[in-house]
Design an enzyme around this catalytic site. Structure first.
Site, PDB file in Angstrom:
ATOM      1  N   ASP A  11      11.488 -15.445 -20.122  1.00 50.75           N
ATOM      2  CA  ASP A  11      11.787 -16.408 -19.065  1.00 50.75           C
ATOM      3  C   ASP A  11      13.207 -16.966 -19.206  1.00 50.75           C
ATOM      4  O   ASP A  11      13.693 -17.153 -20.321  1.00 50.75           O
ATOM      5  CB  ASP A  11      10.760 -17.546 -19.129  1.00 50.75           C
ATOM      6  CG  ASP A  11      10.803 -18.413 -17.881  1.00 50.75           C
ATOM      7  OD1 ASP A  11      11.320 -17.955 -16.841  1.00 50.75           O
ATOM      8  OD2 ASP A  11      10.318 -19.551 -17.946  1.00 50.75           O
ATOM      9  N   HIS A  18      19.284 -11.410 -14.515  1.00 54.24           N
ATOM     10  CA  HIS A  18      18.361 -10.291 -14.777  1.00 54.24           C
ATOM     11  C   HIS A  18      19.100  -9.145 -15.471  1.00 54.24           C
ATOM     12  O   HIS A  18      18.576  -8.513 -16.385  1.00 54.24           O
ATOM     13  CB  HIS A  18      17.710  -9.812 -13.469  1.00 54.24           C
ATOM     14  CG  HIS A  18      16.809 -10.853 -12.852  1.00 54.24           C
ATOM     15  ND1 HIS A  18      15.829 -11.489 -13.571  1.00 54.24           N
ATOM     16  CD2 HIS A  18      16.752 -11.379 -11.600  1.00 54.24           C
ATOM     17  CE1 HIS A  18      15.197 -12.365 -12.777  1.00 54.24           C
ATOM     18  NE2 HIS A  18      15.746 -12.310 -11.594  1.00 54.24           N
ATOM     19  N   LEU A  64       6.508   3.253 -31.673  1.00 46.80           N
ATOM     20  CA  LEU A  64       6.353   1.942 -31.019  1.00 46.80           C
ATOM     21  C   LEU A  64       5.789   2.189 -29.627  1.00 46.80           C
ATOM     22  O   LEU A  64       6.242   3.094 -28.924  1.00 46.80           O
ATOM     23  CB  LEU A  64       7.726   1.254 -30.908  1.00 46.80           C
ATOM     24  CG  LEU A  64       7.813   0.044 -29.981  1.00 46.80           C
ATOM     25  CD1 LEU A  64       6.983  -1.122 -30.520  1.00 46.80           C
ATOM     26  CD2 LEU A  64       9.265  -0.410 -29.800  1.00 46.80           C
TER      27      LEU A  64
HETATM   28  C1  FPP Z   1      11.784 -14.347 -15.702  1.00 45.16           C
HETATM   29  O1  FPP Z   1      12.945 -15.159 -15.581  1.00 45.16           O
HETATM   30  C2  FPP Z   1      12.157 -12.937 -15.707  1.00 45.16           C
HETATM   31  C3  FPP Z   1      11.694 -12.022 -14.827  1.00 45.16           C
HETATM   32  C4  FPP Z   1      10.771 -12.349 -13.722  1.00 45.16           C
HETATM   33  C5  FPP Z   1      12.157 -10.619 -14.888  1.00 45.16           C
HETATM   34  C6  FPP Z   1      12.291 -10.048 -16.247  1.00 45.16           C
HETATM   35  C7  FPP Z   1      13.251  -8.913 -16.177  1.00 45.16           C
HETATM   36  C8  FPP Z   1      14.147  -8.575 -17.125  1.00 45.16           C
HETATM   37  C9  FPP Z   1      14.202  -9.212 -18.461  1.00 45.16           C
HETATM   38  C10 FPP Z   1      15.146  -7.505 -16.898  1.00 45.16           C
HETATM   39  C11 FPP Z   1      14.589  -6.227 -16.461  1.00 45.16           C
HETATM   40  C12 FPP Z   1      13.679  -5.635 -17.444  1.00 45.16           C
HETATM   41  C13 FPP Z   1      13.387  -4.328 -17.457  1.00 45.16           C
HETATM   42  C14 FPP Z   1      12.433  -3.819 -18.474  1.00 45.16           C
HETATM   43  C15 FPP Z   1      14.006  -3.374 -16.522  1.00 45.16           C
HETATM   44  P1  FPP Z   1      13.119 -16.044 -14.276  1.00 45.16           P
HETATM   45  O2  FPP Z   1      13.852 -15.247 -13.267  1.00 45.16           O
HETATM   46  O3  FPP Z   1      11.795 -16.585 -13.827  1.00 45.16           O
HETATM   47  O4  FPP Z   1      14.025 -17.207 -14.837  1.00 45.16           O
HETATM   48  P2  FPP Z   1      14.075 -18.722 -14.345  1.00 45.16           P
HETATM   49  O5  FPP Z   1      12.837 -19.383 -14.896  1.00 45.16           O
HETATM   50  O6  FPP Z   1      15.312 -19.226 -15.005  1.00 45.16           O
HETATM   51  O7  FPP Z   1      14.140 -18.718 -12.859  1.00 45.16           O
END
Ligand code: FPP
Length: 224
Positions: free
Chosen positions: A12, A29, A122
């Site tokens: 997150d 992201h 893994l």
């Molecule tokens: C949550 O942060 C994150 C996500 C919903 C997406 C996770 C994706 C990645 C780490 C990158 C892509 C991964 C792969 C495996 C291709 P948020 O956007 O909810 O953050 P916020 O709480 O600050 O809004």
């Protein structure tokens, strides 16, 4: 020292990081993907067998289309560019969640799972379009249909994590303390670590510090 077979992570904080540093959630992201790579490397180094990453929840569809499309493009490119390398490193990729994406992405996900299915170093479980309540209801429906005894062991057989041990450790970055519909059944006895750093700032050192803490925690499993 506690054995550590399975780490689950709620990654997150990408959006907040991106807005703060580059005025764009999507930049967060992109930076988050670099952290994914670092954490995979450290997981191998620590000889952990299972890593489950929450990449997209069933609730994330509520986000603006531009952000959803960006995330899936990022994932597509990641698979296209990195799957051979992951395969060479003996890493198995498994998707948990409902694979209802574009034809191109569905095919790519299936091909990546197939290619790496026999790998043993893994296993990375990528939770995509995943929701734990849906998973549990679906498992119950199938359990009832099968007419076998309703038991914890039998329900486990119908979860998407059926061949995977429950997480020993859950990490959530981003300074938020909630489970967000992630592995609600499987996390019943996991140790939970909430990390203040946003996911793109999280690194190998932070990860191994948490692992060291986990190793020394007294795990009782209801005993004393
Ligand atoms: C949550 O942060 C994150 C996500 C919903 C997406 C996770 C994706 C990645 C780490 C990158 C892509 C991964 C792969 C495996 C291709 P948020 O956007 O909810 O953050 P916020 O709480 O600050 O809004």
């Amino acid at each position: 020292m506690n054995p550590l077979n399975h780490v689950a992570i709620i990654m997150d904080g990408n959006g907040r990081w991106g807005l703060k540093k580059r005025n764009s959630r999507n930049a967060g992201h992109k930076a988050g993907l670099n952290t994914v790579e670092k954490i995979i490397k450290e997981t191998i180094k620590q000889k952990i067998r299972f890593l489950t990453l929450y990449a997209f929840s069933t609730e994330n569809w509520k986000r603006p289309k531009k952000e959803v499309n960006y995330l899936f493009n990022l994932l597509e490119n990641f698979l296209i560019n990195r799957i051979d390398e992951l395969h060479k490193q003996n890493i198995k990729l498994k998707i948990i969640g409902i694979k209802s994406f574009s034809n191109k992405l569905n095919k790519l996900l299936n091909a990546s799972e197939k290619k790496t299915s026999k790998n043993t170093k893994l296993q990375i479980n990528l939770a995509l379009n995943y929701g734990s309540k849906f998973e549990i209801i679906n498992a119950f429906k199938n359990l009832l249909k099968s007419k076998v005894k309703i038991s914890e062991k039998n329900l486990n057989k119908y979860l998407q994590t059926k061949d995977i041990p429950d997480p020993d450790l859950l990490i959530r970055t981003g300074n938020t303390k909630r489970l967000s519909n992630f592995l609600l059944w499987q996390l019943a006895y996991s140790e939970i670590f909430f990390e203040k750093k946003l996911w793109p700032d999280f690194n190998e050192k932070d990860y191994s510090k948490i692992i060291n803490n986990f190793r020394s925690v007294k795990r009782n499993f209801g005993n004393i």
